[in-house]
Design an enzyme around this catalytic site. Structure first.
Site, short mmCIF file in Angstrom:
data_model
loop_
_atom_site.label_atom_id
_atom_site.label_comp_id
_atom_site.label_asym_id
_atom_site.label_seq_id
_atom_site.Cartn_x
_atom_site.Cartn_y
_atom_site.Cartn_z
N HIS A 163 21.54 -31.09 95.30
CA HIS A 163 20.03 -31.10 94.93
C HIS A 163 19.43 -31.76 96.28
CE1 HIS A 163 20.67 -30.28 90.78
NE2 HIS A 163 21.64 -30.61 91.06
N LYS A 174 30.15 -50.13 123.71
CA LYS A 174 30.61 -51.47 123.78
C LYS A 174 30.13 -52.08 124.99
CE LYS A 174 34.34 -51.01 120.64
NZ LYS A 174 36.06 -51.09 120.68
N GLU A 233 37.37 -38.70 115.48
CA GLU A 233 37.84 -39.60 116.56
C GLU A 233 39.19 -38.99 117.19
OE1 GLU A 233 37.12 -44.70 116.13
OE2 GLU A 233 39.18 -43.62 116.04
O1 PA5 Z 1 40.93 -45.86 114.97
C1 PA5 Z 1 40.72 -46.62 115.53
O2 PA5 Z 1 41.49 -46.87 116.39
C2 PA5 Z 1 39.41 -47.32 115.52
O3 PA5 Z 1 38.61 -47.18 114.57
C3 PA5 Z 1 39.69 -49.08 115.14
O4 PA5 Z 1 40.53 -48.96 113.89
C4 PA5 Z 1 38.72 -49.85 115.08
O5 PA5 Z 1 37.84 -49.74 116.25
C5 PA5 Z 1 38.93 -51.18 114.69
O6 PA5 Z 1 39.86 -51.60 115.91
P1 PA5 Z 1 40.65 -53.03 115.54
O7 PA5 Z 1 41.49 -52.76 114.61
O8 PA5 Z 1 41.27 -53.24 116.92
O9 PA5 Z 1 39.51 -54.09 115.24
#
Ligand code: PA5
Length: 461
Positions: free
Chosen positions: A320, A434, A299
């Site tokens: 393996h 989304k 990310e």
């Molecule tokens: O790193 C991030 O920002 C994302 O992976 C969020 O943690 C994830 O989408 C969950 O979001 P939230 O805590 O708003 O539910």
């Protein structure tokens, strides 16, 4: 700076690049020093892209200074009133807690008798949309006293919201609306979001995710600390280890700072076409740590059509299966091995002259030695197969060492993203699916996108 000066038993994470030297010369990463100096200064000044999300930099020392009473109190309460705790969250609101749980607790923790566990069973929900998996969880929870810890910074993420809706209704049916209030713990934004609103209305005990800490950097906030404390993970030691790294790694010198050195070496490898990094480990209990690491780097760096693709393998298991590809497949890989130097327990191979398995020469040898010999043999073979190998050494598998490792990779990731020229603290790409999903599900406000997408799907038939 809050570091326990009484401790004399120094443990230190390090980076070894011995098995990568044929592919990247020291000069190639050392020449990045001026960029690292500049990025380090800007990181600490808060003048990097994403500068509003730098709360993690001093989070360990600040949290230790502030104290952990509220978290430890709630954890004790959960231990008292629950046979099982269900943690509901996804991404950064899930992976760190699970990584630390699996690092610190035995694989079969939930199957241990209560007196050996010392805490409630721990389950994770809200990290998928599978009715099958959620139904299986409800089945195992039947007849148990349950607490829920729902974690979402935005308070609006679909997967945890769906699971929370189902689990809350299920629990309410069993214990009634009054009791359910005492069994729900909410970790979310301090002011906004649907979850915060509901928590205020219902009077659920609430913990705050700081504004300046993004999801994937949030394991050392109540996001990770509350569920971990509830199952008896030593969160003070976890923070202590992270605080030690916060202090040790506050230098831009590539010679003195192994986290920055790791960032610089992987940047040099990326420039030479090594676009996939494979995180390898030899302890199965690091599986979820690798998932945490993949989210952190994926990310943070995968944007603007750039980035190293983070993947992972469990060795020797995957020798393996994926081992063939790593040894001889497409040569865009480099590997980073996380080695736990001192195993938490040891087993010795017994002598057995009756079985003709060719293993008698190993009788009396420690299994950890065999495991580590496999590691050295594999690093050598992969390096010979043109897969540069980096080695991150971790002295022991303790909470303190994990705190160090969390901070080590968080800092390395920030530096790596800055060297790559991206904003390491945003994640614009996760929104794309989304919009499509909301449109297809018929969420109010997405009518135009729904028409558009349905037309596109029809044209594809
Ligand atoms: O790193 C991030 O920002 C994302 O992976 C969020 O943690 C994830 O989408 C969950 O979001 P939230 O805590 O708003 O539910």
């Amino acid at each position: 700076m809050f570091v326990d000066k009484e401790r004399s038993d120094v443990i230190v994470i390090d980076l070894n690049v011995q098995f990568a030297k044929d592919y990247v010369k020291d000069d190639e990463w050392l020449q990045l020093q001026p960029f690292v100096d500049d990025a380090h200064r800007r990181l600490h000044e808060g003048s990097v892209p994403g500068g509003d999300f730098l709360g993690w930099l001093h989070l360990p020392s600040q949290t230790l200074q502030k104290g952990l009473d509220d978290i430890l109190e709630a954890a004790a309460e959960i231990r008292q009133q629950a046979d099982a705790l269900v943690v509901i969250g996804i991404g950064g609101s899930y992976l760190g807690a699970r990584a630390a749980f699996e690092w610190a607790k035995p694989e079969y923790y939930n199957q241990l008798p209560q007196e050996l566990r010392g805490g409630p069973e721990l389950y994770f929900a809200g990290n998928h949309l599978s009715p099958v998996a959620l139904h299986q969880l409800l089945t195992i929870l039947k007849g148990k006293r349950i607490c829920l810890n729902v974690i979402s910074k935005s308070g609006t993420t679909t997967e945890p919201a769906v699971a929370f809706r189902i689990l809350r209704a299920w629990l309410q049916e069993r214990v009634g609306p009054e009791e359910v209030r005492k069994r729900i713990y909410v970790t979310t934004d301090q002011a906004k979001g649907a979850l915060k609103k509901l928590a205020d209305e219902e009077g659920y005990k609430t913990f705050v995710i700081p504004d300046d800490v993004g999801g994937r950097y949030s394991v050392l906030t109540p996001v990770g600390l509350l569920p971990l404390a509830a199952v008896g993970v030593d969160i003070k030691q976890l923070l202590q280890g992270a605080a030690e790294e916060e202090q040790r790694l506050n230098t831009s010198s590539l010679t003195d700072n192994p986290a920055y050195r790791y960032a610089a070496v992987r940047n040099a490898l990326y420039r030479k076409g090594k676009t996939t990094e494979v995180l390898a480990y030899y302890e199965p209990s690091l599986k979820m740590f690798a998932e945490w690491w993949k989210q952190l780097f994926g990310e943070s760096e995968g944007k603007d059509l750039k980035g190293i693709y983070p993947s992972s393998v469990a060795y020797t298991t995957d020798l393996h299966s994926l081992g063939q590809y790593v040894q001889e497949g497409y040569r865009n890989l480099f590997e980073t091995v996380v080695q736990i130097q001192q195993p938490s327990v040891e087993l010795t191979l017994p002598s057995d002259a009756q079985v003709d398995d060719g293993l008698e020469y190993l009788a009396g040898k420690p299994l950890s030695w065999v495991n580590d010999t496999a590691r050295i043999a594999t690093q050598l073979a992969h390096a010979d197969g043109q897969v540069p190998n980096l080695l991150v050494t971790v002295p022991e598998q303790t909470e303190r060492a994990l705190g160090q490792l969390f901070y080590f990779f968080e800092l390395a990731c920030a530096m790596s993203g800055l060297l790559l020229g991206v904003n390491p603290f945003n994640q614009p790409g996760v929104e794309a699916y989304k919009v499509n999903m909301f449109a297809l599900l018929g969420k109010p406000g997405f009518e135009a996108q729904q028409r558009d997408i349905q037309a596109r799907l029809k044209n594809m038939q």
